[in-house]
Design a protein around this motif. Structure first.
Motif, mmCIF file in Angstrom:
data_model
loop_
_atom_site.group_PDB
_atom_site.id
_atom_site.type_symbol
_atom_site.label_atom_id
_atom_site.label_comp_id
_atom_site.label_asym_id
_atom_site.label_seq_id
_atom_site.Cartn_x
_atom_site.Cartn_y
_atom_site.Cartn_z
ATOM 1 N N ARG A 29 39.754 -23.791 -69.193
ATOM 2 C CA ARG A 29 38.350 -24.429 -69.547
ATOM 3 C C ARG A 29 37.365 -23.615 -68.458
ATOM 4 O O ARG A 29 36.170 -23.331 -69.177
ATOM 5 C CB ARG A 29 38.506 -25.859 -69.278
ATOM 6 N N LYS B 27 36.773 -19.827 -69.338
ATOM 7 C CA LYS B 27 36.062 -19.895 -70.591
ATOM 8 C C LYS B 27 34.511 -19.997 -70.318
ATOM 9 O O LYS B 27 33.812 -19.529 -70.847
ATOM 10 C CB LYS B 27 36.544 -20.599 -71.810
ATOM 11 N N ARG C 47 32.845 -17.249 -68.899
ATOM 12 C CA ARG C 47 32.736 -16.271 -69.787
ATOM 13 C C ARG C 47 31.479 -16.563 -70.482
ATOM 14 O O ARG C 47 30.528 -15.948 -70.968
ATOM 15 C CB ARG C 47 33.780 -15.834 -70.636
ATOM 16 N N ALA C 48 31.379 -17.708 -71.014
ATOM 17 C CA ALA C 48 30.370 -18.304 -71.730
ATOM 18 C C ALA C 48 28.964 -17.803 -71.367
ATOM 19 O O ALA C 48 28.175 -17.498 -71.795
ATOM 20 C CB ALA C 48 30.629 -19.799 -72.205
ATOM 21 N N SER D 155 25.216 -26.163 -74.118
ATOM 22 C CA SER D 155 26.636 -26.580 -74.719
ATOM 23 C C SER D 155 27.249 -27.536 -73.339
ATOM 24 O O SER D 155 28.346 -27.921 -73.829
ATOM 25 C CB SER D 155 27.701 -25.723 -74.714
ATOM 26 N N GLY D 156 26.523 -27.611 -72.522
ATOM 27 C CA GLY D 156 27.277 -28.763 -71.417
ATOM 28 C C GLY D 156 27.773 -28.008 -70.366
ATOM 29 O O GLY D 156 28.719 -28.721 -69.631
ATOM 30 N N VAL D 157 27.802 -26.822 -70.170
ATOM 31 C CA VAL D 157 28.525 -26.049 -69.106
ATOM 32 C C VAL D 157 27.845 -26.418 -68.075
ATOM 33 O O VAL D 157 26.807 -26.074 -67.585
ATOM 34 C CB VAL D 157 28.593 -24.507 -69.453
ATOM 35 N N GLU E 273 37.187 -19.770 -79.811
ATOM 36 C CA GLU E 273 36.471 -19.996 -78.323
ATOM 37 C C GLU E 273 35.162 -20.482 -78.464
ATOM 38 O O GLU E 273 34.610 -21.344 -77.738
ATOM 39 C CB GLU E 273 36.568 -18.602 -77.473
ATOM 40 N N GLU F 49 35.198 -23.881 -79.276
ATOM 41 C CA GLU F 49 35.684 -24.722 -78.091
ATOM 42 C C GLU F 49 34.648 -24.937 -77.097
ATOM 43 O O GLU F 49 34.354 -25.943 -76.551
ATOM 44 C CB GLU F 49 37.009 -23.837 -77.447
ATOM 45 N N MET F 50 33.768 -23.946 -76.900
ATOM 46 C CA MET F 50 32.596 -24.060 -75.918
ATOM 47 C C MET F 50 31.572 -25.091 -76.535
ATOM 48 O O MET F 50 31.008 -25.948 -75.938
ATOM 49 C CB MET F 50 31.680 -22.673 -75.883
ATOM 50 N N GLY F 51 31.246 -25.256 -77.931
ATOM 51 C CA GLY F 51 30.750 -26.159 -78.523
ATOM 52 C C GLY F 51 31.132 -27.726 -78.159
ATOM 53 O O GLY F 51 30.304 -28.593 -78.027
ATOM 54 N N PHE G 130 32.536 -28.491 -75.647
ATOM 55 C CA PHE G 130 32.870 -28.351 -74.029
ATOM 56 C C PHE G 130 32.549 -29.871 -73.290
ATOM 57 O O PHE G 130 33.609 -30.363 -72.693
ATOM 58 C CB PHE G 130 31.959 -27.398 -73.204
ATOM 59 N N ARG H 176 29.461 -24.361 -84.307
ATOM 60 C CA ARG H 176 29.561 -24.756 -82.913
ATOM 61 C C ARG H 176 28.777 -25.640 -82.383
ATOM 62 O O ARG H 176 29.207 -26.803 -81.759
ATOM 63 C CB ARG H 176 28.932 -23.454 -82.171
#
Lengths: 286, 253, 318
Positions: A161, A164, A167-168, A179-181, B116, B119-121, B123, B166
């Motif tokens: 997780r 990724k 990378r995002a 997206s909340g990263v 992916e 998946e990021m969507g 998160f 997403r």
């Protein structure tokens, strides 16, 4: 010297440069600035390994995990104390700050470990002879360990997780944020990885040659050349970039004075920047 | 409150008088940095609606939509989501409240695969997101075919689908779309509007900015025409299309 | 310290500050005015020093020349040679983004150092070039006061020219390029030409500083052109004084040199076993100082006085 032999040396040097260049690329991908202290973080890792080797009598490779951990810690510390306060500033300011930080780390190394040349192991290694080829055990260890680290990084970036998320963020910062990263956590992991991989590069460089407080500065140019060649911000490109630069630097000694090896790295870099500024592998991900 | 109440009376025919608006933009003034782009703007919509914001360039359409998402500094006024104050809330927190946002450009992660990206969507989800992923593949079969392809190598229309999918991964109540058909070929424009209707039919409110104003108004329950950062006309999509002044000034005659 | 000792110390210190101030002004043309990051100051500085040395020393079998030419010709040669080396570099690298240019300049300085270190026929390699005369020694004698006066006159002239350049249309275009390159391109200006010009002018001023250095110390070797002193200190000086402000560049040189000398007082108190590490401690302190300045007062002591404030213009961008 034999072409194949030089090629082998080039692969060894290339493996080392690759690890340094991946660090530079990761930082660039997330924070968008050229981290000029990356070479000195690598040197710091090498010296930590030296202390472990001296204290324990273990071989340098066994000290690698400690060195990687320590350098990861150093990188996070630098970021949290200095770079974090400059996040809003222009990349130019961060670049200058990291240039100063490079000198701070180098001074610390010189203070703690002294200004003279040192080596991990005294004595001569008995090389393997394969055909006409001379292979030092350390060279095999370096290449094998570098491959293992790169594979490990690949798994981290594609399977976890956090990987990724990294990378995002490097791909599309704004979208990653909405997206909340968790940006600050990703930044921390980035520094930890860059520091750890840098330390590995430093330890391997120390195994291949010797340790010296200037070692970080002297690999900085080829490391950046490798990162730029591979398309800065693209860690996978750094692998190819590192190998190309490493092999070119070693092979060049057939025709020019070895003292000018850094100039070869520089020439390739300038050529790439002029012909194809986005790097050879830009836009492609392995 | 005159325009807003007019708007809610207009919507009441569809949703019944007691419904709490999903989004309520209440006399909002704000912009980026020091200058205001929006002044006293009002907008209200319910969860079953498609609402379109149209107007000339520089009218503040995107700004108005972004104000819901916390991307605009609001100096005066309020924005409420289901009655809850979200004025100037940080974008990642707005996402958690159930708002999905699809920017006009740079709306996918180009060097990551379709899967992916989804998946990021998801998160922020702690639960199993795979059922929702399957629903997205059902809704956009094209994405299912290309789940292992890099988003950067897809066509503009496919990317737009991916961007919407997403944004839907967190199962939002409201989807914000910034010019979803910009730069698409006519075939993809029709398809995209079809998808938007389909998403709306799942009970997700749609608030979008569109350049293809006629087509957008045709599927919209309500339209808001902005000019120089103020409400100019507010009416149902059909009425706006029939309004000769709107047609002349904002729909290119 | 008696009065004479103090006086000669002050004269020597001001002479050094003067040379650094020239370098700092050169960097100010590149970074302060145009926003270019040159981490290879040491390279152009070395080119200037070696050119002056080769032109003015008497004939030697150990290196190229010397040609025994007058001091002023040496200065002119140093300026010209630095500019000539900077020109192709500028033409090739100036289109690059600022961080790539920074990396490229590291490489240039490193290659220049390697050349002077390895090409014995040119520079006598690591043994260096001795016997460089004090400025105008044949005319005014070997006198520290004369040396200081010459350095200060050169500094004053460079400062005046930089000030003129800053307020000239040329300087305004450079600032505009730094703030909004697309805008300047759209206005029909040849951005690349202006940037190359700024890079070359800055490098020429650095070469001038190198020539002064060679004449002041009388002996040069590749050791003197490690990136540390020339490049790092000059950067700290300009940032501390105020990038974009010519007077700030000089004030920064003075203050940072005082701090740098002051750190010697601190390291002087270290226990003897650390004596050999003293220079590391000093670099460490200056490095930390740079970080503090960047965080607490990035605009420096004397901020840029420009029609448009840098901060405001950056704030308006995205």
């Amino acid at each position: 010297m034999d072409v194949v032999q030089l090629f082998v040396y080039g692969i060894v040097l290339g493996s080392i440069l690759t690890l340094g260049a991946i660090g530079v690329s990761l930082i660039y991908g997330i924070l968008r600035f050229a981290h000029f202290a990356q070479g000195d973080v690598a040197a710091f890792g090498a010296y930590i390994a030296l202390s472990v080797v001296v204290a324990s009598g273990l071989p340098a490779l066994a000290a690698l995990p400690v060195a990687m951990l320590a350098a990861a810690g150093l990188a996070i510390l630098i970021d949290q104390t200095v770079y974090r306060r400059l996040r809003g500033a222009s990349p130019v300011i961060l670049l200058i700050s990291s240039f100063g930080m490079a000198l701070v780390i180098r001074s610390l190394i010189q203070l703690v470990w002294g200004p003279h040349n040192q080596t991990f192991a005294s004595g001569i290694q008995i090389p393997y002879r394969v055909g006409g080829l001379v292979l030092k055990p350390d060279h095999l260890l370096i290449v094998a360990a570098a491959v293992a680290l790169v594979v490990g990084l690949h798994l981290f970036l594609t399977r976890t997780r956090m990987g990724k998320a990294m990378r995002a963020m490097s791909d599309n910062m704004d979208l990653a944020l909405v997206s909340g990263v968790p940006a600050e956590r990703v930044v921390m992991v980035t520094w930890a990885l860059a520091g750890a991989l840098g330390a590995a590069a430093g330890v391997f460089l120390g195994m291949d040659t010797r340790l010296h407080p200037q070692m970080g500065w002297s690999v900085l140019l080829p490391v950046f050349a490798a990162a730029i060649l591979g398309g800065i911000g693209k860690p996978y490109g750094a692998i190819a970039g590192g190998l190309v630069i490493g092999v070119a630097m070693e092979m060049s000694t057939m025709v020019i004075d070895p003292a000018y090896k850094p100039a070869v790295a520089f020439a390739i870099m300038v050529l790439v920047l002029v012909v194809r500024p986005q790097g050879i592998f830009a836009g492609k991900v392995l | 409150m005159s325009i807003a109440s007019a708007a809610s009376s207009a919507t009441s025919s569809a949703t019944g008088p007691a419904a709490t608006p999903l989004v309520e933009i209440d006399k909002v003034t704000g912009g980026y940095g020091g200058s205001d782009i929006l002044s006293d703007v009002e907008l209200s919509m319910t969860a079953d609606q498609i609402v379109v914001i149209i107007g000339p360039n520089g009218a503040g359409k995107s700004t108005l939509m972004k104000s819901v998402f916390g991307l605009v500094r609001i100096r005066q006024g309020h924005i409420r989501l289901d009655g809850e104050e979200i004025t100037n809330l940080r974008p990642d927190l707005v996402v958690q409240k159930g708002v999905g946002y699809v920017p006009q450009e740079r709306n996918v992660f180009p060097s990551m695969t379709v899967a992916e990206n989804l998946e990021m969507g998801a998160f922020l989800r702690r639960d199993d997101f795979r059922p929702q992923m399957r629903r997205m593949y059902d809704l956009f079969p094209r994405l299912a075919e290309r789940r292992d392809q890099l988003a950067g190598s897809m066509s503009g229309g496919e990317r737009q689908m991916l961007a919407m999918a997403r944004a839907l991964m967190l199962e939002p109540r409201l989807l914000l779309l910034d010019e979803p058909t910009a730069g698409l070929s006519p075939l993809f424009i029709d398809q995209t509007f079809e998808r938007i209707k389909e998403i709306n039919s799942l009970g997700i409110g749609i608030l979008m900015v569109e350049q293809n104003a006629r087509q957008a108004l045709a599927i919209a329950d309500m339209g808001y025409v902005l000019a120089t950062g103020r409400n100019r006309y507010t009416d149902t999509g059909a009425n706006l299309l029939d309004n000769p002044e709107v047609a002349e000034m904002f729909l290119g005659g | 310290m008696d009065f004479l000792g103090l006086e000669s110390y002050l004269v020597a210190m001001l002479t050094t500050v003067g040379i650094y101030a020239v370098l700092s002004l050169g960097l100010n043309v590149q970074f302060g005015l145009t926003g270019q990051i040159n981490i290879g100051i040491a390279g152009f500085y070395a080119v200037g020093a070696y050119t002056a040395a080769i032109l003015t020393t008497s004939e030697s079998v150990h290196h190229l020349g010397g040609f025994g030419l007058p001091f002023v010709i040496g200065l002119a040669g140093a300026v010209l040679m630095s500019a000539l080396i900077a020109l192709p570099i500028g033409l090739v690298t100036i289109r690059l983004r600022s961080d790539y240019l920074a990396i490229a300049t590291i490489g240039i300085a490193e290659i220049i150092r390697l050349v002077f270190k390895n090409e014995d026929w040119l520079s006598n390699g690591v043994r260096g070039i001795p016997g460089i005369e004090r400025p105008l020694a044949g005319w005014l004698g070997t006198n520290a006061h004369v040396t200081l006066a010459v350095v200060l006159v050169v500094l004053a002239v460079v400062w005046w020219l930089c000030e003129r350049a800053r307020v000239s249309p040329w300087g305004r275009v450079l600032r505009a390029i730094r703030e909004n390159e697309q805008g300047v391109t759209a206005a029909g200006k040849d951005v690349v030409r202006f940037r190359v010009q700024a890079f070359v002018v800055g490098a020429a001023i650095m070469g001038l500083g190198g020539a002064l250095y060679a004449h002041v110390v009388g002996f040069i070797s590749p050791e003197a052109f490690m990136p540390l002193h020339a490049t790092f200190l000059v950067w700290v000086m300009l940032i501390a004084g105020g990038a974009g402000n010519n007077t700030g560049a000089i004030v920064g040189a003075l203050i940072i040199w005082l701090v740098w000398s002051g750190t010697e007082l601190v390291t002087g108190r270290l226990p003897p076993e650390f004596a050999t590490q003293a220079s590391s401690v000093r670099v460490l302190m200056i490095g930390v100082l740079l970080q503090v300045i960047l965080i607490a007062r990035p605009q420096g002591l004397l901020p840029e006085r420009a029609p448009r404030a840098v901060g405001a213009a950056r704030g308006r961008g995205k």
